[in-house]
Design a protein around this motif. Structure first.
Motif, PDB file in Angstrom:
ATOM      1  N   PRO A   1      -0.685   0.767   9.768  1.00  0.00           N
ATOM      2  CA  PRO A   1      -1.554   0.367  10.836  1.00  0.00           C
ATOM      3  C   PRO A   1      -1.188  -0.937  11.049  1.00  0.00           C
ATOM      4  O   PRO A   1      -0.706  -1.886  10.386  1.00  0.00           O
ATOM      5  N   ALA A   2      -1.389  -1.531  12.627  1.00  0.00           N
ATOM      6  CA  ALA A   2      -0.739  -2.924  13.095  1.00  0.00           C
ATOM      7  C   ALA A   2      -1.070  -3.908  12.070  1.00  0.00           C
ATOM      8  O   ALA A   2      -0.174  -4.709  12.019  1.00  0.00           O
ATOM      9  N   LYS A   3      -2.490  -3.957  11.911  1.00  0.00           N
ATOM     10  CA  LYS A   3      -2.941  -5.189  10.942  1.00  0.00           C
ATOM     11  C   LYS A   3      -1.998  -5.403   9.648  1.00  0.00           C
ATOM     12  O   LYS A   3      -1.720  -6.435   9.010  1.00  0.00           O
ATOM     13  N   LEU A   4      -1.663  -4.103   8.943  1.00  0.00           N
ATOM     14  CA  LEU A   4      -1.073  -3.971   7.638  1.00  0.00           C
ATOM     15  C   LEU A   4       0.333  -4.274   7.863  1.00  0.00           C
ATOM     16  O   LEU A   4       1.028  -4.886   7.068  1.00  0.00           O
ATOM     17  N   ALA A   5       0.901  -3.589   8.968  1.00  0.00           N
ATOM     18  CA  ALA A   5       2.334  -3.788   9.429  1.00  0.00           C
ATOM     19  C   ALA A   5       2.793  -5.355   9.788  1.00  0.00           C
ATOM     20  O   ALA A   5       3.759  -5.812   9.105  1.00  0.00           O
ATOM     21  N   ALA A   6       1.809  -6.089  10.055  1.00  0.00           N
ATOM     22  CA  ALA A   6       1.759  -7.547  10.237  1.00  0.00           C
ATOM     23  C   ALA A   6       2.019  -8.302   9.064  1.00  0.00           C
ATOM     24  O   ALA A   6       2.572  -9.170   8.999  1.00  0.00           O
ATOM     25  N   THR A   7       1.605  -7.807   7.878  1.00  0.00           N
ATOM     26  CA  THR A   7       1.727  -8.575   6.738  1.00  0.00           C
ATOM     27  C   THR A   7       3.082  -8.438   6.174  1.00  0.00           C
ATOM     28  O   THR A   7       3.330  -9.248   5.068  1.00  0.00           O
ATOM     29  N   LEU A   8       3.975  -7.746   6.595  1.00  0.00           N
ATOM     30  CA  LEU A   8       5.108  -7.735   5.706  1.00  0.00           C
ATOM     31  C   LEU A   8       6.180  -8.513   6.900  1.00  0.00           C
ATOM     32  O   LEU A   8       6.150  -8.225   8.047  1.00  0.00           O
ATOM     33  N   PRO A   9       6.759  -9.491   6.329  1.00  0.00           N
ATOM     34  CA  PRO A   9       7.731 -10.346   6.865  1.00  0.00           C
ATOM     35  C   PRO A   9       8.868  -9.442   7.582  1.00  0.00           C
ATOM     36  O   PRO A   9       9.401  -8.575   6.950  1.00  0.00           O
ATOM     37  N   THR A  10       9.395  -9.949   8.860  1.00  0.00           N
ATOM     38  CA  THR A  10      10.692  -9.335   9.454  1.00  0.00           C
ATOM     39  C   THR A  10      11.814  -9.945   8.642  1.00  0.00           C
ATOM     40  O   THR A  10      11.587 -11.012   8.263  1.00  0.00           O
TER      41      THR A  10
ATOM     42  N   GLY B   1      11.566  -0.675   8.040  1.00  0.00           N
ATOM     43  CA  GLY B   1      11.361  -0.383   9.651  1.00  0.00           C
ATOM     44  C   GLY B   1      10.335   0.930   9.595  1.00  0.00           C
ATOM     45  O   GLY B   1       9.524   0.915  10.639  1.00  0.00           O
ATOM     46  N   SER B   2      10.835   1.897   8.768  1.00  0.00           N
ATOM     47  CA  SER B   2      10.017   3.047   9.112  1.00  0.00           C
ATOM     48  C   SER B   2       8.350   2.723   8.487  1.00  0.00           C
ATOM     49  O   SER B   2       7.643   3.230   9.247  1.00  0.00           O
ATOM     50  N   TRP B   3       8.468   2.127   7.444  1.00  0.00           N
ATOM     51  CA  TRP B   3       7.083   1.729   6.991  1.00  0.00           C
ATOM     52  C   TRP B   3       6.223   0.922   8.175  1.00  0.00           C
ATOM     53  O   TRP B   3       5.027   1.258   8.454  1.00  0.00           O
TER      54      TRP B   3
ATOM     55  N   GLU C   1       0.776  -1.334  -0.143  1.00  0.00           N
ATOM     56  CA  GLU C   1      -0.090  -0.012  -0.219  1.00  0.00           C
ATOM     57  C   GLU C   1       0.675   1.296  -0.096  1.00  0.00           C
ATOM     58  O   GLU C   1       0.392   2.379   0.393  1.00  0.00           O
ATOM     59  N   ALA C   2       1.945   1.340  -0.509  1.00  0.00           N
ATOM     60  CA  ALA C   2       2.976   2.304  -0.277  1.00  0.00           C
ATOM     61  C   ALA C   2       2.373   3.278  -1.703  1.00  0.00           C
ATOM     62  O   ALA C   2       2.450   2.682  -2.793  1.00  0.00           O
TER      63      ALA C   2
ATOM     64  N   GLU D   1       9.551  17.657  -3.074  1.00  0.00           N
ATOM     65  CA  GLU D   1      10.222  16.509  -2.923  1.00  0.00           C
ATOM     66  C   GLU D   1       9.266  15.130  -3.170  1.00  0.00           C
ATOM     67  O   GLU D   1       8.235  15.394  -2.587  1.00  0.00           O
ATOM     68  N   PRO D   2       9.683  14.236  -3.595  1.00  0.00           N
ATOM     69  CA  PRO D   2       8.729  13.000  -3.317  1.00  0.00           C
ATOM     70  C   PRO D   2       8.842  12.442  -1.948  1.00  0.00           C
ATOM     71  O   PRO D   2      10.036  12.539  -1.205  1.00  0.00           O
ATOM     72  N   THR D   3       7.727  12.132  -1.467  1.00  0.00           N
ATOM     73  CA  THR D   3       7.587  11.583  -0.158  1.00  0.00           C
ATOM     74  C   THR D   3       6.919  10.115  -0.669  1.00  0.00           C
ATOM     75  O   THR D   3       6.059   9.931  -1.436  1.00  0.00           O
ATOM     76  N   PHE D   4       7.232   9.120   0.267  1.00  0.00           N
ATOM     77  CA  PHE D   4       6.554   7.779   0.084  1.00  0.00           C
ATOM     78  C   PHE D   4       5.587   7.673   1.627  1.00  0.00           C
ATOM     79  O   PHE D   4       6.194   7.773   2.617  1.00  0.00           O
ATOM     80  N   ARG D   5       4.439   7.052   1.091  1.00  0.00           N
ATOM     81  CA  ARG D   5       3.431   6.971   2.256  1.00  0.00           C
ATOM     82  C   ARG D   5       2.660   5.641   2.376  1.00  0.00           C
ATOM     83  O   ARG D   5       2.677   5.077   1.153  1.00  0.00           O
ATOM     84  N   VAL D   6       1.980   5.365   3.589  1.00  0.00           N
ATOM     85  CA  VAL D   6       1.246   4.368   3.591  1.00  0.00           C
ATOM     86  C   VAL D   6      -0.060   4.920   4.206  1.00  0.00           C
ATOM     87  O   VAL D   6       0.134   5.617   5.268  1.00  0.00           O
ATOM     88  N   ARG D   7      -1.176   4.875   3.445  1.00  0.00           N
ATOM     89  CA  ARG D   7      -2.347   4.972   3.884  1.00  0.00           C
ATOM     90  C   ARG D   7      -2.259   6.807   4.240  1.00  0.00           C
ATOM     91  O   ARG D   7      -2.874   7.125   5.346  1.00  0.00           O
ATOM     92  N   ASP D   8      -1.556   7.240   3.418  1.00  0.00           N
ATOM     93  CA  ASP D   8      -1.400   8.952   3.284  1.00  0.00           C
ATOM     94  C   ASP D   8      -0.533   9.245   4.534  1.00  0.00           C
ATOM     95  O   ASP D   8      -0.512  10.574   4.747  1.00  0.00           O
TER      96      ASP D   8
END
Length: 158
Positions: A147-156, A140-142, A55-56, A64-71
């Motif tokens: 949001p916690a549920k979305l963050a949990a989808t990315l493997p560490t 890590g910044s992402w 969702e980035a 400048e370019p900024t990169f966001r997740v859910r704005d």
């Protein structure tokens, strides 16, 4: 002339109209041509890293370019910000990580203006860049931004 009339006169003053097309990002227009050319490859590589995250999105802000997740911003590209000469990415870092990274390698890492006091880290993207490290720090910044549920989808990373 009354203060109200002066205000209306100022408001009716025509604004300057751009006669040439705007560059993709305003900071590139300010940057010296050599710096602009030098920043193109790191920006493309950074885009691949950031936009590979769930969702980035990319959105221009402050020229400048900024990169966001859910704005919400998790990374910012900076080209010669206030003529500091850096081509860099700024991203959130875990508590205490900013000092550790800067102390370990001040040539690669720095405390960016505005967001540095909040723990963000600046990573220079010139010379020999460890893109695996950039990817890990941006991920890590992402995770800190998503949001916690979305963050949990990315493997560490192991």
């Amino acid at each position: 002339m009354s203060p109200t009339a002066k205000k209306k006169a100022v408001m009716k003053t025509p604004t300057k109209v751009r006669t040439t097309p705007a560059p993709e990002h305003e900071s590139f227009a300010r940057a010296r041509p050599a710096l602009r050319k030098k920043s193109a490859a790191p920006l493309e590589r950074l885009r691949k890293v950031c936009l590979a995250l769930p969702e980035a999105t990319e959105k221009e802000a402050w020229g400048e370019p900024t990169f966001r997740v859910r704005d919400k911003i998790f990374a910012m590209f900076a080209t010669d910000h206030h003529h500091d000469g850096n081509i860099a990415v700024w991203c959130k870092a875990a508590m205490g990580m900013q000092e550790i990274l800067i102390d370990a390698d001040p040539e690669r890492f720095f405390r960016p203006p505005y967001v540095g006091p909040k723990g963000w880290i600046g990573i220079r993207l010139v010379g020999k860049v460890d893109w695996h490290e950039v990817q890990a720090l941006v991920a890590g910044s992402w995770r800190m931004t998503a949001p916690a549920k979305l963050a949990a989808t990315l493997p560490t990373a192991d």
